[in-house]
Design a protein around this motif. Structure first.
Motif, PDB file in Angstrom:
ATOM      1  N   SER A   1       0.834  -1.207   0.000  1.00  0.00           N
ATOM      2  CA  SER A   1       0.000   0.000   0.000  1.00  0.00           C
ATOM      3  C   SER A   1       0.865   1.251   0.000  1.00  0.00           C
ATOM      4  O   SER A   1       0.561   2.232  -0.698  1.00  0.00           O
ATOM      5  CB  SER A   1      -0.940  -0.005   1.203  1.00  0.00           C
ATOM      6  OG  SER A   1      -0.204  -0.092   2.418  1.00  0.00           O
ATOM      7  N   ASP A   2       1.978   1.239   0.757  1.00  0.00           N
ATOM      8  CA  ASP A   2       2.892   2.388   0.784  1.00  0.00           C
ATOM      9  C   ASP A   2       3.637   2.521  -0.540  1.00  0.00           C
ATOM     10  O   ASP A   2       3.863   3.630  -1.028  1.00  0.00           O
ATOM     11  CB  ASP A   2       3.902   2.246   1.932  1.00  0.00           C
ATOM     12  CG  ASP A   2       3.244   2.374   3.299  1.00  0.00           C
ATOM     13  OD1 ASP A   2       2.146   2.972   3.369  1.00  0.00           O
ATOM     14  OD2 ASP A   2       3.818   1.876   4.285  1.00  0.00           O
ATOM     15  N   PHE A   3       4.024   1.383  -1.118  1.00  0.00           N
ATOM     16  CA  PHE A   3       4.722   1.410  -2.402  1.00  0.00           C
ATOM     17  C   PHE A   3       3.837   2.043  -3.481  1.00  0.00           C
ATOM     18  O   PHE A   3       4.282   2.885  -4.263  1.00  0.00           O
ATOM     19  CB  PHE A   3       5.116  -0.015  -2.811  1.00  0.00           C
ATOM     20  CG  PHE A   3       5.699  -0.128  -4.194  1.00  0.00           C
ATOM     21  CD1 PHE A   3       7.025   0.183  -4.440  1.00  0.00           C
ATOM     22  CD2 PHE A   3       4.908  -0.539  -5.274  1.00  0.00           C
ATOM     23  CE1 PHE A   3       7.561   0.079  -5.710  1.00  0.00           C
ATOM     24  CE2 PHE A   3       5.428  -0.639  -6.540  1.00  0.00           C
ATOM     25  CZ  PHE A   3       6.760  -0.330  -6.762  1.00  0.00           C
ATOM     26  N   LEU A   4       2.558   1.640  -3.535  1.00  0.00           N
ATOM     27  CA  LEU A   4       1.639   2.180  -4.537  1.00  0.00           C
ATOM     28  C   LEU A   4       1.358   3.660  -4.274  1.00  0.00           C
ATOM     29  O   LEU A   4       1.226   4.454  -5.216  1.00  0.00           O
ATOM     30  CB  LEU A   4       0.338   1.385  -4.536  1.00  0.00           C
ATOM     31  CG  LEU A   4       0.453  -0.090  -4.927  1.00  0.00           C
ATOM     32  CD1 LEU A   4      -0.882  -0.809  -4.760  1.00  0.00           C
ATOM     33  CD2 LEU A   4       0.959  -0.248  -6.362  1.00  0.00           C
ATOM     34  N   LYS A   5       1.296   4.035  -3.009  1.00  0.00           N
ATOM     35  CA  LYS A   5       1.085   5.444  -2.665  1.00  0.00           C
ATOM     36  C   LYS A   5       2.278   6.286  -3.107  1.00  0.00           C
ATOM     37  O   LYS A   5       2.115   7.356  -3.712  1.00  0.00           O
ATOM     38  CB  LYS A   5       0.870   5.584  -1.157  1.00  0.00           C
ATOM     39  CG  LYS A   5       0.633   7.020  -0.695  1.00  0.00           C
ATOM     40  CD  LYS A   5       0.423   7.075   0.820  1.00  0.00           C
ATOM     41  CE  LYS A   5       0.235   8.524   1.288  1.00  0.00           C
ATOM     42  NZ  LYS A   5       0.048   8.588   2.765  1.00  0.00           N
ATOM     43  N   ASP A   6       3.499   5.805  -2.838  1.00  0.00           N
ATOM     44  CA  ASP A   6       4.705   6.531  -3.238  1.00  0.00           C
ATOM     45  C   ASP A   6       4.809   6.643  -4.756  1.00  0.00           C
ATOM     46  O   ASP A   6       5.356   7.619  -5.275  1.00  0.00           O
ATOM     47  CB  ASP A   6       5.952   5.837  -2.685  1.00  0.00           C
ATOM     48  CG  ASP A   6       6.044   5.912  -1.167  1.00  0.00           C
ATOM     49  OD1 ASP A   6       5.303   6.735  -0.580  1.00  0.00           O
ATOM     50  OD2 ASP A   6       6.830   5.140  -0.579  1.00  0.00           O
ATOM     51  N   ALA A   7       4.287   5.625  -5.463  1.00  0.00           N
ATOM     52  CA  ALA A   7       4.323   5.634  -6.933  1.00  0.00           C
ATOM     53  C   ALA A   7       3.192   6.456  -7.527  1.00  0.00           C
ATOM     54  O   ALA A   7       3.057   6.539  -8.751  1.00  0.00           O
ATOM     55  CB  ALA A   7       4.254   4.207  -7.461  1.00  0.00           C
ATOM     56  N   LYS A   8       2.374   7.097  -6.636  1.00  0.00           N
ATOM     57  CA  LYS A   8       1.246   7.940  -7.061  1.00  0.00           C
ATOM     58  C   LYS A   8       0.275   7.186  -7.971  1.00  0.00           C
ATOM     59  O   LYS A   8      -0.205   7.696  -8.987  1.00  0.00           O
ATOM     60  CB  LYS A   8       1.749   9.213  -7.758  1.00  0.00           C
ATOM     61  CG  LYS A   8       2.538  10.122  -6.822  1.00  0.00           C
ATOM     62  CD  LYS A   8       2.990  11.393  -7.529  1.00  0.00           C
ATOM     63  CE  LYS A   8       3.586  12.393  -6.545  1.00  0.00           C
ATOM     64  NZ  LYS A   8       4.719  11.852  -5.755  1.00  0.00           N
ATOM     65  N   VAL A   9       0.000   5.933  -7.595  1.00  0.00           N
ATOM     66  CA  VAL A   9      -0.943   5.107  -8.346  1.00  0.00           C
ATOM     67  C   VAL A   9      -2.361   5.538  -7.980  1.00  0.00           C
ATOM     68  O   VAL A   9      -2.702   5.647  -6.800  1.00  0.00           O
ATOM     69  CB  VAL A   9      -0.735   3.611  -8.026  1.00  0.00           C
ATOM     70  CG1 VAL A   9      -1.772   2.762  -8.737  1.00  0.00           C
ATOM     71  CG2 VAL A   9       0.675   3.186  -8.418  1.00  0.00           C
ATOM     72  N   SER A  10      -3.184   5.782  -8.998  1.00  0.00           N
ATOM     73  CA  SER A  10      -4.547   6.249  -8.761  1.00  0.00           C
ATOM     74  C   SER A  10      -5.396   5.157  -8.125  1.00  0.00           C
ATOM     75  O   SER A  10      -5.054   3.964  -8.164  1.00  0.00           O
ATOM     76  CB  SER A  10      -5.197   6.692 -10.074  1.00  0.00           C
ATOM     77  OG  SER A  10      -5.437   5.570 -10.910  1.00  0.00           O
ATOM     78  N   VAL A  11      -6.525   5.559  -7.558  1.00  0.00           N
ATOM     79  CA  VAL A  11      -7.440   4.600  -6.937  1.00  0.00           C
ATOM     80  C   VAL A  11      -7.902   3.566  -7.961  1.00  0.00           C
ATOM     81  O   VAL A  11      -7.968   2.359  -7.672  1.00  0.00           O
ATOM     82  CB  VAL A  11      -8.647   5.332  -6.320  1.00  0.00           C
ATOM     83  CG1 VAL A  11      -9.680   4.324  -5.808  1.00  0.00           C
ATOM     84  CG2 VAL A  11      -8.203   6.253  -5.189  1.00  0.00           C
ATOM     85  N   ALA A  12      -8.218   4.026  -9.177  1.00  0.00           N
ATOM     86  CA  ALA A  12      -8.680   3.105 -10.226  1.00  0.00           C
ATOM     87  C   ALA A  12      -7.597   2.100 -10.583  1.00  0.00           C
ATOM     88  O   ALA A  12      -7.860   0.901 -10.743  1.00  0.00           O
ATOM     89  CB  ALA A  12      -9.107   3.890 -11.465  1.00  0.00           C
ATOM     90  N   GLU A  13      -6.345   2.573 -10.703  1.00  0.00           N
ATOM     91  CA  GLU A  13      -5.238   1.669 -11.037  1.00  0.00           C
ATOM     92  C   GLU A  13      -4.977   0.683  -9.910  1.00  0.00           C
ATOM     93  O   GLU A  13      -4.638  -0.483 -10.158  1.00  0.00           O
ATOM     94  CB  GLU A  13      -3.980   2.476 -11.330  1.00  0.00           C
ATOM     95  CG  GLU A  13      -3.974   3.183 -12.678  1.00  0.00           C
ATOM     96  CD  GLU A  13      -2.660   3.926 -12.906  1.00  0.00           C
ATOM     97  OE1 GLU A  13      -1.826   3.409 -13.669  1.00  0.00           O
ATOM     98  OE2 GLU A  13      -2.475   4.997 -12.298  1.00  0.00           O
ATOM     99  N   LYS A  14      -5.111   1.135  -8.655  1.00  0.00           N
ATOM    100  CA  LYS A  14      -4.927   0.218  -7.526  1.00  0.00           C
ATOM    101  C   LYS A  14      -5.902  -0.940  -7.607  1.00  0.00           C
ATOM    102  O   LYS A  14      -5.560  -2.085  -7.292  1.00  0.00           O
ATOM    103  CB  LYS A  14      -5.125   0.966  -6.206  1.00  0.00           C
ATOM    104  CG  LYS A  14      -3.959   1.852  -5.800  1.00  0.00           C
ATOM    105  CD  LYS A  14      -4.251   2.509  -4.458  1.00  0.00           C
ATOM    106  CE  LYS A  14      -3.117   3.436  -4.047  1.00  0.00           C
ATOM    107  NZ  LYS A  14      -3.416   4.116  -2.760  1.00  0.00           N
TER     108      LYS A  14
END
Length: 448
Positions: free
Chosen positions: A394-407
């Protein structure tokens, strides 16, 4: 060379592709096929517009193609629409291959143009040799009968009015009629499967049978008729064997005539209506053979579940993690709107150790099969490549600025409980290639 023009007009009439003098948007690359198609439409009296895509992948070559198409359209006095795409950036953004990205971009733009300027049809310059090459591509990748029917003459607005002609006939017409065209240098590269078939396989077959092209046209026509016959039969079976309730379809296998090959019928029912692929259906049928209940199998939009000897199919529900297993040696697996291709290699064959994010290269001898592929979950963690400590996904995806839809579309590939690859983003450092690595699993993600 009047016979090509006559055959062109007859093919359009017989297949009812266009009314006489109708409006049509021509997709013209500058190559010999599309430049001949433009000339044939003009001489046949149709009201045409020309659409050209510059994918900016071949430098000055791409720009010179654009100039030639615009010049020829001006010569004929027809509208010319041009669009430049940053294809490389799009590949980086989506993880698609060059072919996949370019195809998606151009067809979306063609559809937009046809609606904006009221072109009821979009003409593409595929010819008989393209259809034959597609036959062999599908044969080598594994396919049902539908994949051996070549390229369709018409799908929706898209028509292919040159499927009657061979590449040789088109080239001879261009030379005889002094039609300008350009040769795409990538057509000579054997990096692509289509070119390997075009430049390597087919010439060898043609040495054995010089009438190979006309023979294959007849074969593909017969296979197409066979598929149409099967489609009719499958719809009759569907009416008897498939029930619907509460948004779910149930395939009642005991209603399928035991004289029919059950697995083939299941393949046709699942592939045509729900988009399931052949190897997924093979695994489902294997589960049925062993009386397994509750196993789930996924297509892009649907999940099929074995249920006491029947198959229940419905849209993938929200929150479903789409968990599937990947056996050693499996050629591919499906995750959401993507497909993963698996290639087993010796370390000595690896040319590039630095690969883009849509490709993963991991030490196969560290893996425990079967692997697991699923959507990510809260609490997942891994050790990102190049790091020594664990990190919450979850932190990795947040740091990568992954959108909610992409998550919501993010998958992970696991060996046991360990994440091997955050698909399309980062491998786990524990599975990286090292000096001790001998065998490599190379995984490529492509959006479908």
């Amino acid at each position: 060379m009047a016979h090509l023009l006559d055959s062109f007009q007859r093919y359009i009439a017989v297949n009812e592709l266009l009314p006489p003098g109708g409006r049509v948007l021509l997709t013209v690359s500058g190559g010999v096929d599309s430049m001949v198609m433009l000339t044939l439409f003009i001489r046949s009296g149709y009201e045409v517009g020309v659409a050209h895509c510059n994918f900016q992948l071949r430098g000055t070559e791409s720009d010179e193609d654009e100039v030639l198409v615009a010049r020829q359209a001006a010569r004929y006095g027809v509208p010319c629409y041009n669009r430049r795409f940053d294809t490389a950036a799009e590949m980086e953004r989506t993880g698609e291959s060059m072919e996949m990205a370019a195809r998606r971009l151009r067809y979306a733009w063609f559809d937009e143009l046809s609606r904006q300027y009221n072109y009821p049809a979009i003409a593409v310059a595929h010819h008989a040799d393209d259809s034959i090459e597609t036959f062999f591509i599908n044969l080598l990748r594994g396919t049902g009968l539908r994949g051996l029917t070549g390229i369709s003459t018409q799908i929706g607005r898209v028509i292919r009015p040159l499927l009657f002609a061979s590449r040789k006939e088109i080239l001879e017409f261009a030379v005889a009629e002094h039609i300008p065209f350009r040769e795409d240098s990538s057509n000579r590269s054997t990096k692509y499967l289509r070119n390997k078939i075009r430049l390597g396989l087919i010439p060898r077959i043609r040495e054995i049978n010089p009438k190979f092209t006309s023979l294959m046209r007849s074969n593909i026509a017969r296979l197409t008729d066979a598929q149409l016959f099967i489609n009719h039969g499958i719809e009759r079976i569907r009416a008897v064997a498939v029930t619907s309730a509460d948004g779910l379809d149930t395939i009642l296998l005991d209603r399928i005539d035991p004289a029919f090959p059950r697995n083939f019928v299941v393949y046709e029912l699942l592939s045509s209506a729900y988009g399931f692929k052949g190897d997924v259906i093979d695994s489902l049928c294997h589960a049925l053979d062993h009386g397994t209940t509750g196993r789930r199998f996924y297509s892009r939009e649907y999940v099929a579940c074995t249920d006491r000897g029947n198959i229940v199919v419905g849209p993938i529900p929200a929150g479903d993690d789409c968990m599937t297993t990947v056996e050693r040696g499996a050629p591919r697996s499906y995750c959401g709107n993507s497909v993963l291709y698996f290639e087993y290699c010796d370390i000595d064959t690896i040319e590039n150790f630095g690969v883009p994010e849509h490709i993963a290269q991991v030490d196969v001898d560290k893996l425990r099969f079967p692997l697991t592929l699923r959507r990510w979950r809260e609490g997942d963690w891994f050790i990102p490549f190049g790091m020594t400590g664990r990190k919450k996904l979850s932190d990795f995806l947040k740091d990568a600025k992954v959108s909610v839809a992409e998550k919501g579309r993010q998958f992970v590939l696991l060996s046991g409980d360990d994440i091997v690859w955050v698909v399309g983003r980062r491998i786990d450092d524990r599975y990286r290639l090292t000096r001790e690595t001998e065998n490599v699993l190379r995984i490529t993600k492509e959006i479908v």
